[in-house]
Motif scaffolding. Structure first.
Motif, PDB file in Angstrom:
ATOM      1  N   GLN A   1     -59.440  89.401 -24.979  1.00 39.19           N
ATOM      2  CA  GLN A   1     -58.265  88.784 -25.572  1.00 39.19           C
ATOM      3  C   GLN A   1     -57.000  89.036 -24.771  1.00 39.19           C
ATOM      4  N   ASP A   2     -57.008  90.051 -23.876  1.00 39.03           N
ATOM      5  CA  ASP A   2     -55.831  90.319 -23.064  1.00 39.03           C
ATOM      6  C   ASP A   2     -55.596  89.218 -22.038  1.00 39.03           C
ATOM      7  N   HIS A   3     -56.630  88.402 -21.761  1.00 43.31           N
ATOM      8  CA  HIS A   3     -56.484  87.311 -20.812  1.00 43.31           C
ATOM      9  C   HIS A   3     -55.962  86.042 -21.485  1.00 43.31           C
ATOM     10  N   ALA A   4     -55.933  86.021 -22.819  1.00 46.51           N
ATOM     11  CA  ALA A   4     -55.492  84.831 -23.531  1.00 46.51           C
ATOM     12  C   ALA A   4     -53.972  84.704 -23.455  1.00 46.51           C
ATOM     13  N   PHE A   5     -53.492  83.467 -23.535  1.00 45.58           N
ATOM     14  CA  PHE A   5     -52.054  83.249 -23.510  1.00 45.58           C
ATOM     15  C   PHE A   5     -51.425  83.827 -24.779  1.00 45.58           C
ATOM     16  N   PRO A   6     -50.157  84.215 -24.733  1.00 44.06           N
ATOM     17  CA  PRO A   6     -49.512  84.773 -25.929  1.00 44.06           C
ATOM     18  C   PRO A   6     -49.493  83.758 -27.068  1.00 44.06           C
ATOM     19  N   ALA A   7     -49.692  84.242 -28.280  1.00 46.45           N
ATOM     20  CA  ALA A   7     -49.659  83.377 -29.459  1.00 46.45           C
ATOM     21  C   ALA A   7     -49.078  84.163 -30.620  1.00 46.45           C
ATOM     22  N   PRO A   8     -48.360  83.499 -31.530  1.00 47.72           N
ATOM     23  CA  PRO A   8     -47.817  84.204 -32.693  1.00 47.72           C
ATOM     24  C   PRO A   8     -48.930  84.656 -33.626  1.00 47.72           C
ATOM     25  N   THR A   9     -48.633  85.648 -34.440  1.00 50.80           N
ATOM     26  CA  THR A   9     -49.589  86.113 -35.436  1.00 50.80           C
ATOM     27  C   THR A   9     -49.423  85.296 -36.712  1.00 50.80           C
ATOM     28  N   LEU A  10     -50.383  85.434 -37.601  1.00 52.20           N
ATOM     29  CA  LEU A  10     -50.311  84.708 -38.870  1.00 52.20           C
ATOM     30  C   LEU A  10     -49.118  85.175 -39.692  1.00 52.20           C
ATOM     31  N   SER A  11     -48.696  86.414 -39.495  1.00 55.29           N
ATOM     32  CA  SER A  11     -47.548  86.942 -40.231  1.00 55.29           C
ATOM     33  C   SER A  11     -46.226  86.356 -39.738  1.00 55.29           C
ATOM     34  N   GLU A  12     -46.235  85.753 -38.543  1.00 59.41           N
ATOM     35  CA  GLU A  12     -44.998  85.240 -37.948  1.00 59.41           C
ATOM     36  C   GLU A  12     -44.794  83.749 -38.167  1.00 59.41           C
ATOM     37  N   VAL A  13     -45.801  83.057 -38.679  1.00 61.46           N
ATOM     38  CA  VAL A  13     -45.725  81.602 -38.827  1.00 61.46           C
ATOM     39  C   VAL A  13     -45.958  81.234 -40.288  1.00 61.46           C
ATOM     40  N   ARG A  14     -45.063  80.428 -40.841  1.00 60.59           N
ATOM     41  CA  ARG A  14     -45.202  80.002 -42.233  1.00 60.59           C
ATOM     42  C   ARG A  14     -46.052  78.747 -42.376  1.00 60.59           C
ATOM     43  N   ALA A  15     -46.083  77.919 -41.318  1.00 63.88           N
ATOM     44  CA  ALA A  15     -46.828  76.661 -41.395  1.00 63.88           C
ATOM     45  C   ALA A  15     -47.370  76.302 -40.023  1.00 63.88           C
ATOM     46  N   LEU A  16     -48.588  75.788 -40.004  1.00 65.76           N
ATOM     47  CA  LEU A  16     -49.185  75.264 -38.779  1.00 65.76           C
ATOM     48  C   LEU A  16     -48.947  73.759 -38.751  1.00 65.76           C
ATOM     49  N   ASP A  17     -48.302  73.298 -37.682  1.00 67.07           N
ATOM     50  CA  ASP A  17     -47.977  71.887 -37.551  1.00 67.07           C
ATOM     51  C   ASP A  17     -47.824  71.563 -36.073  1.00 67.07           C
ATOM     52  N   GLU A  18     -47.224  70.430 -35.760  1.00 65.78           N
ATOM     53  CA  GLU A  18     -47.058  70.036 -34.362  1.00 65.78           C
ATOM     54  C   GLU A  18     -46.141  70.990 -33.603  1.00 65.78           C
ATOM     55  N   THR A  19     -45.189  71.593 -34.297  1.00 64.62           N
ATOM     56  CA  THR A  19     -44.265  72.526 -33.650  1.00 64.62           C
ATOM     57  C   THR A  19     -44.907  73.885 -33.424  1.00 64.62           C
ATOM     58  N   ASN A  20     -45.664  74.353 -34.402  1.00 68.13           N
ATOM     59  CA  ASN A  20     -46.361  75.644 -34.311  1.00 68.13           C
ATOM     60  C   ASN A  20     -47.852  75.405 -34.542  1.00 68.13           C
TER      61      ASN A  20
ATOM     62  N   VAL B   1     -50.624  76.934 -33.299  1.00 66.47           N
ATOM     63  CA  VAL B   1     -51.644  77.966 -33.112  1.00 66.47           C
ATOM     64  C   VAL B   1     -51.138  79.331 -33.568  1.00 66.47           C
ATOM     65  N   VAL B   2     -52.046  80.114 -34.158  1.00 70.94           N
ATOM     66  CA  VAL B   2     -51.797  81.520 -34.467  1.00 70.94           C
ATOM     67  C   VAL B   2     -53.032  82.306 -34.061  1.00 70.94           C
ATOM     68  N   ARG B   3     -52.841  83.592 -33.829  1.00 71.41           N
ATOM     69  CA  ARG B   3     -53.970  84.458 -33.494  1.00 71.41           C
ATOM     70  C   ARG B   3     -53.950  85.667 -34.423  1.00 71.41           C
ATOM     71  N   LEU B   4     -55.068  85.908 -35.099  1.00 73.48           N
ATOM     72  CA  LEU B   4     -55.174  87.075 -35.962  1.00 73.48           C
ATOM     73  C   LEU B   4     -55.292  88.334 -35.116  1.00 73.48           C
TER      74      LEU B   4
ATOM     75  N   VAL C   1     -61.115  88.969 -31.953  1.00 78.32           N
ATOM     76  CA  VAL C   1     -60.078  88.338 -32.772  1.00 78.32           C
ATOM     77  C   VAL C   1     -60.301  86.835 -32.885  1.00 78.32           C
ATOM     78  N   LEU C   2     -59.745  86.262 -33.952  1.00 75.91           N
ATOM     79  CA  LEU C   2     -59.845  84.826 -34.181  1.00 75.91           C
ATOM     80  C   LEU C   2     -58.534  84.135 -33.839  1.00 75.91           C
ATOM     81  N   GLU C   3     -58.668  82.985 -33.215  1.00 69.35           N
ATOM     82  CA  GLU C   3     -57.519  82.117 -32.956  1.00 69.35           C
ATOM     83  C   GLU C   3     -57.687  80.865 -33.799  1.00 69.35           C
TER      84      GLU C   3
END
Length: 236
Positions: free
Chosen positions: A65-84, A86-89, A200-202
C-alpha cells in the motif's frame, strides 16, 4: 544468473540477450564507488554480491500500500462523488467487522482464487458464491444492505456495489461513514469499485450508463462470472 562470469546483476528479461549499451550496470565498479569488493558488507543494502539472486532485506521491504497514490480516508470525506471519487480505509477499518452499504440494487465479488459471483437485492444470483472460513458469504446482503466481510478481507480481491435509485450510505466499524450519490451530474449511475491493496481496501465511485444492466456493468468493469461446477457438468 548462472553463466555470468562477472558476477554482476543482469536486468535483462529471461530468454533475451542483454545488449551492452555502455550505460551504468548494477554491480559494476562505478556503482560501488571504485574497485569491486569481495566483502558482502560493502555491497549496497538489499543486493547480494556474486552470482546468486538479489534479495530485498526483509527489514527494508516496502508494504504494497505504500506504493499506492495518496488518498483520503473515509473519516475525511463526507460524500463520494465526481469531486471526491476515492477513499482508502486504514488497516484497522479494513479488518474489523463489515463494510456496510445501505441501499444498493446488487453486489458482485471476486476472491483471491478469481472466483466471481453476484447477488441482486431481490435474491437473483449469478456466478459462484464464496464463503469465508466462518461459513459466511464473503460479500452478500443483510436485508437490503450490501455487506463485505472484513474479518476475512484477505480472501477478497475486489467487489462491486451497484447503486439503485436512492443515495447509498457506506460505513465501517468505528463509525466512519460517507454518502454516495446515486447519479452524477450527467445522470450516470454510481458503482462502488472496491479493491484490496495489501491489507487495506480502496473504495472508488465509477459512473456507468443509467440504463446499463448488471451484466453490462460487470463487463465494463472487467468481471466475468464463474460458471458453477454443477452447471459446467450439465453443459457437457
Amino acid at each position: 544468473m548462472a553463466g555470468n562470469p562477472n558476477g554482476t546483476l543482469n536486468l535483462s528479461r529471461p530468454g533475451t540477450r542483454a545488449q551492452n549499451s555502455g550505460g551504468l550496470t548494477l554491480g559494476s565498479p562505478m556503482m560501488r564507488g571504485g574497485a569491486a569488493s569481495s566483502n558482502p558488507a560493502a555491497a549496497p543494502l538489499g543486493l547480494n554480491v556474486g552470482s546468486g539472486p538479489a534479495h530485498r532485506s526483509p527489514r527494508n521491504a516496502v508494504a504494497v500500500q505504500d506504493h499506492a497514490f495518496p488518498a483520503p480516508t473515509l473519516s475525511e470525506v463526507r460524500a463520494l462523488d465526481e469531486t471526491n471519487p476515492v477513499v482508502r480505509l486504514n488497516e484497522r477499518q479494513s479488518a474489523i467487522g463489515s463494510l456496510l452499504a445501505a441501499g444498493p440494487r446488487s453486489v458482485a465479488w471476486e476472491d483471491e482464487e478469481f472466483t466471481t459471483g453476484a447477488l441482486h437485492v431481490d435474491g437473483h444470483s449469478a456466478g459462484a458464491p464464496v464463503k469465508t472460513s466462518g461459513n459466511r458469504p464473503l460479500v452478500g446482503f443483510h436485508g437490503t444492505s450490501g455487506v463485505v466481510s472484513l474479518r476475512h478481507v484477505r480472501q477478497l480481491r475486489r467487489a462491486l456495489i451497484i447503486a439503485a435509485e436512492a443515495p447509498l450510505t457506506i460505513g465501517v466499524f468505528g463509525g466512519a461513514a460517507a454518502a454516495v450519490v446515486p447519479r452524477n451530474s450527467e445522470g450516470d449511475r454510481s458503482v462502488l469499485y472496491i479493491s484490496r491493496i495489501g491489507p487495506v481496501l480502496e473504495i472508488r465511485v465509477e459512473f456507468v450508463p443509467a440504463d446499463a444492466s448488471d451484466a453490462e456493468i460487470w463487463a465494463m468493469l472487467g468481471f466475468s462470472m464463474t460458471i458453477p461446477l454443477d452447471q459446467q457438468v450439465l453443459s457437457h
